[in-house]
Write a protein that holds these residues in place. Structure first.
Motif, PDB file in Angstrom:
ATOM      1  N   GLN A  98       0.817  -1.220   0.000  1.00 52.32           N
ATOM      2  CA  GLN A  98       0.000   0.000   0.000  1.00 52.32           C
ATOM      3  C   GLN A  98       0.851   1.270   0.000  1.00 52.32           C
ATOM      4  O   GLN A  98       1.663   1.491   0.896  1.00 52.32           O
ATOM      5  N   LEU A 158      -1.386   7.395  -3.243  1.00 50.25           N
ATOM      6  CA  LEU A 158      -1.038   8.460  -4.183  1.00 50.25           C
ATOM      7  C   LEU A 158      -1.530   9.777  -3.598  1.00 50.25           C
ATOM      8  O   LEU A 158      -2.628   9.847  -3.057  1.00 50.25           O
ATOM      9  N   GLY A 205      -7.468  -2.380  -6.434  1.00 50.77           N
ATOM     10  CA  GLY A 205      -6.782  -1.754  -5.298  1.00 50.77           C
ATOM     11  C   GLY A 205      -7.110  -0.290  -5.115  1.00 50.77           C
ATOM     12  O   GLY A 205      -6.226   0.558  -5.227  1.00 50.77           O
ATOM     13  N   GLU A 223     -10.846  -4.657  -3.839  1.00 51.84           N
ATOM     14  CA  GLU A 223      -9.862  -4.324  -2.802  1.00 51.84           C
ATOM     15  C   GLU A 223      -9.728  -5.511  -1.848  1.00 51.84           C
ATOM     16  O   GLU A 223     -10.720  -6.064  -1.387  1.00 51.84           O
ATOM     17  N   ASP A 242      -9.149 -10.917  -3.392  1.00 55.24           N
ATOM     18  CA  ASP A 242      -7.882 -10.866  -4.108  1.00 55.24           C
ATOM     19  C   ASP A 242      -8.196 -10.837  -5.601  1.00 55.24           C
ATOM     20  O   ASP A 242      -8.767 -11.794  -6.135  1.00 55.24           O
ATOM     21  N   PHE A 243      -7.812  -9.766  -6.262  1.00 50.14           N
ATOM     22  CA  PHE A 243      -8.130  -9.639  -7.690  1.00 50.14           C
ATOM     23  C   PHE A 243      -7.667 -10.851  -8.492  1.00 50.14           C
ATOM     24  O   PHE A 243      -8.325 -11.286  -9.431  1.00 50.14           O
ATOM     25  N   ASN A 264      -4.155   2.211  -9.857  1.00 51.44           N
ATOM     26  CA  ASN A 264      -2.829   2.323  -9.253  1.00 51.44           C
ATOM     27  C   ASN A 264      -2.659   1.020  -8.491  1.00 51.44           C
ATOM     28  O   ASN A 264      -3.190   0.861  -7.407  1.00 51.44           O
TER      29      ASN A 264
HETATM   30  N1  SAH Z   1      -5.232   3.156  -5.570  1.00 54.32           N
HETATM   31  C1  SAH Z   1      -4.797   3.593  -4.257  1.00 54.32           C
HETATM   32  C2  SAH Z   1      -3.993   2.539  -3.507  1.00 54.32           C
HETATM   33  C3  SAH Z   1      -2.792   1.978  -4.216  1.00 54.32           C
HETATM   34  S1  SAH Z   1      -1.877   0.870  -3.191  1.00 54.32           S
HETATM   35  C4  SAH Z   1      -4.048   4.896  -4.392  1.00 54.32           C
HETATM   36  O1  SAH Z   1      -3.733   5.287  -5.500  1.00 54.32           O
HETATM   37  O2  SAH Z   1      -3.736   5.535  -3.383  1.00 54.32           O
HETATM   38  C5  SAH Z   1      -2.399  -0.713  -3.795  1.00 54.32           C
HETATM   39  C6  SAH Z   1      -3.779  -1.123  -3.315  1.00 54.32           C
HETATM   40  O3  SAH Z   1      -4.037  -2.447  -3.779  1.00 54.32           O
HETATM   41  C7  SAH Z   1      -3.931  -1.191  -1.789  1.00 54.32           C
HETATM   42  O4  SAH Z   1      -5.138  -0.593  -1.427  1.00 54.32           O
HETATM   43  C8  SAH Z   1      -3.945  -2.688  -1.482  1.00 54.32           C
HETATM   44  O5  SAH Z   1      -4.670  -3.022  -0.321  1.00 54.32           O
HETATM   45  C9  SAH Z   1      -4.593  -3.243  -2.728  1.00 54.32           C
HETATM   46  N2  SAH Z   1      -4.261  -4.651  -3.016  1.00 54.32           N
HETATM   47  C10 SAH Z   1      -3.097  -5.309  -2.762  1.00 54.32           C
HETATM   48  N3  SAH Z   1      -3.153  -6.573  -3.216  1.00 54.32           N
HETATM   49  C11 SAH Z   1      -4.382  -6.735  -3.787  1.00 54.32           C
HETATM   50  C12 SAH Z   1      -5.039  -7.830  -4.424  1.00 54.32           C
HETATM   51  N4  SAH Z   1      -4.436  -9.010  -4.581  1.00 54.32           N
HETATM   52  N5  SAH Z   1      -6.310  -7.653  -4.888  1.00 54.32           N
HETATM   53  C13 SAH Z   1      -6.929  -6.447  -4.726  1.00 54.32           C
HETATM   54  N6  SAH Z   1      -6.347  -5.385  -4.123  1.00 54.32           N
HETATM   55  C14 SAH Z   1      -5.091  -5.515  -3.661  1.00 54.32           C
END
Ligand code: SAH
Length: 274
Positions: free
Chosen positions: A10, A13, A38, A59, A84-85, A109
């Motif tokens: 995590q 941005l 995410g 998420e 988990d995506f 992101n």
């Molecule tokens: N889009 C946000 C966060 C980016 S960080 C921004 O720009 O601020 C990456 C994000 O992906 C985090 O929220 C994390 O919890 C999520 N994430 C991590 N592994 C993941 C997965 N396997 N499936 C879905 N989301 C995931």
């Protein structure tokens, strides 16, 4: 601010300028249904929601899902899935939810620890491309991976990933994003890229063969292709074939463009069938 967790890669941005570039690159329209992977604390989600018809976000972090539901759950065009995506089967999951059935674009992101698998899930593979390709995929990823995606043949960054991805999509570099645009700052710089799935002008007759050939060709980077491909074709014979394709017989894997890889694969595969 929500405390970022390292296990889920995590990094929040915080740059409005970068958000502008992402949204512009995605060319959001009212009739778009976006897939976001995410969403985190929702900085990009909030920016996208007023512009598009629908947004499906996946998420993994339960606590963030609670927060997003509290803050954005009331929005009619927002659907949040916790999971988990990489594990979710979205088409099956959303099949009965008619307004959410198809997402035509991806804007995200993403967590950098699973960049490769995410790209593969979105595009599919050479042998098994996504049968319902997205119109466009705008991603914020590590700069080093972005450089590899857009590398031209002959450059250091050109590798098996370049061939596998550019066989399936046109890859565009949108902008560099410095580490300080995030909290906490990741160890590396980032970049926004846009992938536009399209068939390559020249197709592989046997995509599985091309996949194998590329893997083998790049297996030992510094070697000439003649040496790396010895197990499928005799060195002198390959040199001749390369010459007929107008490719330098001394080439290494990274010297061949994607189109040249396809041509070579088609030739060799024909030979192996003959
Ligand atoms: N889009 C946000 C966060 C980016 S960080 C921004 O720009 O601020 C990456 C994000 O992906 C985090 O929220 C994390 O919890 C999520 N994430 C991590 N592994 C993941 C997965 N396997 N499936 C879905 N989301 C995931």
């Amino acid at each position: 601010m929500v405390r970022p967790r390292r296990v889920y890669a995590q990094h929040w941005l915080k740059s409005q300028q970068v958000l502008d570039r992402i949204v512009e690159a995605a060319g959001c329209r009212r009739d778009d249904c976006i897939l976001e992977i995410g969403p985190g604390t929702g900085i990009l989600t909030r920016r996208l929601l007023p512009l598009v018809g629908g947004l499906v976000a996946v998420e993994i972090d339960r606590d963030l899902c609670k927060l997003l539901t509290q803050q954005l759950g009331g929005k009619e065009n927002f659907l949040l899935l916790q999971g988990d995506f990489l594990e979710l089967d979205l088409p099956t999951l959303l099949n009965s939810f008619s307004p959410w059935k198809y997402q035509n674009k991806v804007v995200a992101n993403i967590p950098y620890n699973i960049t490769g698998p995410i790209i593969e899930k979105l595009l599919g593979t050479i042998a098994n491309p996504n049968s319902e390709p997205y119109e466009s995929i705008v991603l914020l990823i590590q700069k080093e991976v972005a450089d590899r995606l857009v590398a031209s043949a002959g450059s250091r960054a050109f590798g098996a990933l370049t061939v596998r991805v550019s066989y399936l999509a046109k890859c565009e570099y949108i902008c560099t994003v410095p580490a300080k645009a995030f909290h906490p700052a990741p160890k590396v710089d980032s970049a926004v890229v846009r992938l536009v799935p399209r068939p390559l002008e020249i197709a592989a007759n046997e995509p599985k063969y091309l996949e194998m050939l590329v893997k083998l060709g790049f297996s030992s980077k510094r070697k000439m292709l003649r040496n790396n491909l010895q197990s499928v074709i005799e060195r002198d014979e390959l040199a001749q074939i390369l010459a007929t394709l107008d490719i330098n017989p001394q080439s290494r894997a990274e010297d061949l463009s994607v189109e040249e890889w396809v041509k070579l694969s088609n030739q060799l595969q024909e030979l192996s069938n003959a």
